[in-house]
Motif scaffolding. Structure first.
Motif, PDB file in Angstrom:
ATOM      1  N   ALA A  66      -5.519   3.801   3.646  1.00 17.68           N
ATOM      2  CA  ALA A  66      -6.734   3.809   2.349  1.00 17.68           C
ATOM      3  C   ALA A  66      -5.921   4.047   1.207  1.00 17.68           C
ATOM      4  CB  ALA A  66      -7.349   5.014   3.247  1.00 17.68           C
ATOM      5  N   ALA A  67      -5.346   3.957   0.840  1.00 19.15           N
ATOM      6  CA  ALA A  67      -3.868   4.710   0.012  1.00 19.15           C
ATOM      7  C   ALA A  67      -3.565   2.651  -0.451  1.00 19.15           C
ATOM      8  CB  ALA A  67      -2.775   5.146  -0.451  1.00 19.15           C
ATOM      9  N   ILE A  68      -3.186   2.158  -0.005  1.00 17.40           N
ATOM     10  CA  ILE A  68      -2.968   1.150  -0.014  1.00 17.40           C
ATOM     11  C   ILE A  68      -4.199   0.334  -0.369  1.00 17.40           C
ATOM     12  CG2 ILE A  68      -2.926  -1.884   0.858  1.00 17.40           C
ATOM     13  CD1 ILE A  68      -0.413  -0.423   1.492  1.00 17.40           C
ATOM     14  N   VAL A  69      -5.873   0.138   0.106  1.00 15.45           N
ATOM     15  CA  VAL A  69      -6.411  -0.380  -0.031  1.00 15.45           C
ATOM     16  C   VAL A  69      -7.345   0.120  -1.506  1.00 15.45           C
ATOM     17  CG1 VAL A  69      -9.477  -0.224  -0.341  1.00 15.45           C
ATOM     18  CG2 VAL A  69      -7.574  -0.666   1.841  1.00 15.45           C
ATOM     19  N   GLU A  70      -7.196   1.550  -2.272  1.00 19.57           N
ATOM     20  CA  GLU A  70      -7.612   1.954  -2.940  1.00 19.57           C
ATOM     21  C   GLU A  70      -6.440   1.713  -4.680  1.00 19.57           C
ATOM     22  OE1 GLU A  70      -9.460   5.362  -4.329  1.00 19.57           O
ATOM     23  OE2 GLU A  70      -8.665   5.635  -5.978  1.00 19.57           O
ATOM     24  N   LYS A  71      -5.129   1.770  -4.209  1.00 21.52           N
ATOM     25  CA  LYS A  71      -4.222   0.997  -4.685  1.00 21.52           C
ATOM     26  C   LYS A  71      -4.964  -0.543  -5.629  1.00 21.52           C
ATOM     27  CE  LYS A  71       0.101   0.571  -7.601  1.00 21.52           C
ATOM     28  NZ  LYS A  71      -0.728  -0.232  -8.553  1.00 21.52           N
ATOM     29  N   PHE A  72      -4.740  -0.868  -4.316  1.00 22.57           N
ATOM     30  CA  PHE A  72      -4.535  -3.075  -4.856  1.00 22.57           C
ATOM     31  C   PHE A  72      -5.857  -3.348  -4.545  1.00 22.57           C
ATOM     32  CE2 PHE A  72      -0.030  -1.848  -3.011  1.00 22.57           C
ATOM     33  CZ  PHE A  72       0.567  -1.816  -4.022  1.00 22.57           C
ATOM     34  N   GLY A  73      -7.160  -2.295  -3.656  1.00 21.78           N
ATOM     35  CA  GLY A  73      -8.464  -3.197  -3.861  1.00 21.78           C
ATOM     36  C   GLY A  73      -8.564  -4.025  -3.219  1.00 21.78           C
ATOM     37  N   GLY A  74      -9.279  -5.349  -3.889  1.00 19.75           N
ATOM     38  CA  GLY A  74      -9.249  -6.341  -2.710  1.00 19.75           C
ATOM     39  C   GLY A  74      -9.751  -6.718  -1.059  1.00 19.75           C
TER      40      GLY A  74
ATOM     41  N   GLN B  85      -5.199 -11.236   2.343  1.00 20.16           N
ATOM     42  CA  GLN B  85      -4.790 -12.293   1.768  1.00 20.16           C
ATOM     43  C   GLN B  85      -4.669 -11.229   0.104  1.00 20.16           C
ATOM     44  OE1 GLN B  85      -2.835 -14.461   2.990  1.00 20.16           O
ATOM     45  NE2 GLN B  85      -1.942 -14.451   0.790  1.00 20.16           N
ATOM     46  N   GLU B  86      -5.850 -11.199  -0.502  1.00 18.26           N
ATOM     47  CA  GLU B  86      -5.887 -10.651  -1.733  1.00 18.26           C
ATOM     48  C   GLU B  86      -4.758  -9.796  -1.704  1.00 18.26           C
ATOM     49  OE1 GLU B  86      -9.988  -9.664  -3.062  1.00 18.26           O
ATOM     50  OE2 GLU B  86     -10.009  -9.654  -4.847  1.00 18.26           O
ATOM     51  N   ILE B  87      -5.192  -8.597  -0.847  1.00 19.41           N
ATOM     52  CA  ILE B  87      -3.958  -7.486  -0.568  1.00 19.41           C
ATOM     53  C   ILE B  87      -2.601  -7.922  -0.709  1.00 19.41           C
ATOM     54  CG2 ILE B  87      -3.438  -4.930   0.404  1.00 19.41           C
ATOM     55  CD1 ILE B  87      -6.387  -5.105   1.297  1.00 19.41           C
ATOM     56  N   LYS B  88      -1.616  -8.582   0.425  1.00 22.06           N
ATOM     57  CA  LYS B  88      -1.018  -9.781  -0.036  1.00 22.06           C
ATOM     58  C   LYS B  88      -0.168  -9.476  -1.329  1.00 22.06           C
ATOM     59  CE  LYS B  88       0.046 -10.046   4.505  1.00 22.06           C
ATOM     60  NZ  LYS B  88       0.055 -11.436   5.549  1.00 22.06           N
ATOM     61  N   ASP B  89      -1.474 -11.074  -2.326  1.00 21.23           N
ATOM     62  CA  ASP B  89      -0.708 -11.370  -3.840  1.00 21.23           C
ATOM     63  C   ASP B  89      -1.506  -9.985  -4.418  1.00 21.23           C
ATOM     64  OD1 ASP B  89      -1.454 -13.974  -2.094  1.00 21.23           O
ATOM     65  OD2 ASP B  89      -3.127 -14.510  -2.946  1.00 21.23           O
ATOM     66  N   ARG B  90      -1.689  -9.353  -4.424  1.00 18.91           N
ATOM     67  CA  ARG B  90      -1.610  -8.528  -5.642  1.00 18.91           C
ATOM     68  C   ARG B  90      -0.072  -7.189  -5.675  1.00 18.91           C
ATOM     69  NH1 ARG B  90      -8.070  -6.184  -6.285  1.00 18.91           N
ATOM     70  NH2 ARG B  90      -9.158  -7.986  -7.093  1.00 18.91           N
ATOM     71  N   ILE B  91       0.009  -7.245  -4.266  1.00 19.44           N
ATOM     72  CA  ILE B  91       1.045  -6.191  -3.518  1.00 19.44           C
ATOM     73  C   ILE B  91       2.673  -6.634  -4.384  1.00 19.44           C
ATOM     74  CG2 ILE B  91       2.357  -5.200  -1.833  1.00 19.44           C
ATOM     75  CD1 ILE B  91       0.131  -4.476  -0.261  1.00 19.44           C
ATOM     76  N   GLU B  92       2.292  -8.424  -3.989  1.00 20.16           N
ATOM     77  CA  GLU B  92       3.616  -9.099  -4.097  1.00 20.16           C
ATOM     78  C   GLU B  92       3.428  -9.312  -5.904  1.00 20.16           C
ATOM     79  OE1 GLU B  92       3.941 -13.995  -3.510  1.00 20.16           O
ATOM     80  OE2 GLU B  92       3.989 -12.571  -1.963  1.00 20.16           O
TER      81      GLU B  92
END
Ligand code: EPS
Length: 388
Positions: free
Chosen positions: A355-363, A367-374
């Motif tokens: 949930a914290a990942i989705v909160e910070k990186f949205g998406g 794939q969108e989340i992976k790209d945003r973490i990168e």
């Protein structure tokens, strides 16, 4: 926002978990969800119910051709021991359970309260958390939960075990009757469970969850309600029978001078490309969280479970009809469910991290989340190199 709720009674038709905001594109390995549910049913000291059930979650919605679609996911764990309509109403509340307050608060008697308060409900939390683990694995984040004490018997793992990969830690755990990381050194603990069983008594314990590979910056210092340590504490404290939570060295830090309570910050140029961004901490007393934010170190959460309140040799209670002093009700229960609790804690922690990942990186998609973490990590590195 990634969230979940559960529904269902211990002896009702089944337990449901409703997961909302789960990103699209995650391969849903139903065998993994089933294996987490099966683990929850096991461990030394469990009761008769687990010989009746063979838990598996049916994925009812939100998954197509084996992948999440971004739509809500409804998971259904069917109860084989469905008999709630024919079960008796109880009048002798068990000290330590929700029986007394729940029946006063809702006016429905004890039966519906105990049916919903039962730890059977954790099947839903484990199913939802297993889904979260599938998502986290895709991002290189691994969660390992284990038993660290049973009753007063300490099962703290050797430091050498904690430096093993998460996969190797799981292998060690699989060799343990109690789901500790000390297989082969549990004789005193299993003997204590046996003794409690003979005495008609129960036992609690301590469970620990470690999260490896979480990026910097999950949670925020900026508002109390979004601090990740707070969310983790809430999720763990809300597990049936949990009475204590700590992050990292927790309560021990209260008795430690500041010079020995924090984790010094060192630099290792060879780790620049990793999740740590090159920062090294010789210790991890903070359990991977400073000011409510992840700091690139493993997240360490510990929880204390009280003994199950359903006792074969019951404590004193009051009959709610006659007001006579009586012994509390006894229904089939476990002597010690600490191993199962470690599975529950692993999965509720996993869900909060997801949930914290989705909160910070949205998406909306994996794939969108992976790209945003990168992107986040690349820009953090550039900032460290003084490019901006
Ligand atoms: C549990 C199922 C329950 C209990 C236990 C945990 O099943 P039953 O009541 O049919 O034996 O074994 O629940 C409790 C300890 C409790 O206090 O309610 C499970 O599936 O985890």
């Amino acid at each position: 926002m990634l969230t979940y709720k559960t529904a269902g009674e211990s002896h009702g038709k089944g337990i449901a978990a409703f997961v909302d905001g789960f990103p699209a594109g995650v391969a849903i390995d139903e065998a993994f969800i089933a294996s987490e549910l099966r683990r929850r049913q096991g461990g030394y000291g469990r009761g008769g119910r687990q010989t009746i059930e063979t838990d598996a979650a049916e994925v009812m919605t939100g998954v197509l051709a084996g992948k999440s679609t971004g739509a809500p996911i409804l998971l259904w764990v069917k109860n084989r021991d469905y008999k709630i309509e024919s079960m008796p109403q109880l009048t002798r509340p068990r000290p330590g359970h929700g029986d007394l307050t729940g029946s006063i608060k809702y006016g429905v008697g004890i039966r519906p309260i105990l049916e919903r308060a039962s730890a059977r409900e954790t099947a839903g939390r484990v199913a939802a958390g297993a889904l979260a683990q599938l998502f986290l694995k895709e991002l290189g984040i691994e969660v390992v939960g284990y038993v660290e004490a049973v009753g007063g018997v300490d099962l703290t793992p050797d430091e050498s075990v904690l430096t093993l990969s998460p996969e190797e830690q799981r292998k060690a755990r699989a060799g343990s009757a109690l789901y500790s990381l000390r297989p082969g050194a549990e004789k005193d603990a299993t003997a204590l469970v046996d003794e409690m069983k003979t005495r008609g008594d129960t036992l609690g314990g301590v469970t620990t969850v470690r999260v490896y590979g979480a990026p910097f910056g999950l949670g925020t210092h900026a508002q109390w309600s979004t601090k990740l340590d707070g969310a983790l504490a809430k999720a763990v404290m809300a597990i049936q029978a949990y009475k204590g939570v700590e992050i990292g060295d927790g309560f021990k830090l209260a008795a430690t001078p500041g010079s020995q309570a924090h984790d010094e910050i060192l630099w290792d140029d060879s780790e620049r490309a990793e999740r740590t961004l090159g920062f090294k901490r010789p210790t991890n007393r903070a359990g991977g969280l400073e000011a409510g934010m992840t700091n690139g170190q493993p997240i360490v959460v510990r929880g204390a479970m009280k003994p199950i309140p359903t006792l074969r040799r019951p404590l004193r209670s009051i009959d709610l009809t006659s007001k006579e002093q009586v012994e509390a009700s006894f229904e089939r229960s476990d002597v010690c469910a600490i191993s199962a609790a470690s599975v529950v804690m692993e999965n509720v922690v996993a869900f909060e991290i997801a949930a914290a990942i989705v909160e910070k990186f949205g998406g909306d998609s994996l794939q969108e989340i992976k790209d945003r973490i990168e992107l986040f990590e690349a820009s953090a590195r550039k900032r460290l190199e003084g490019e901006y």
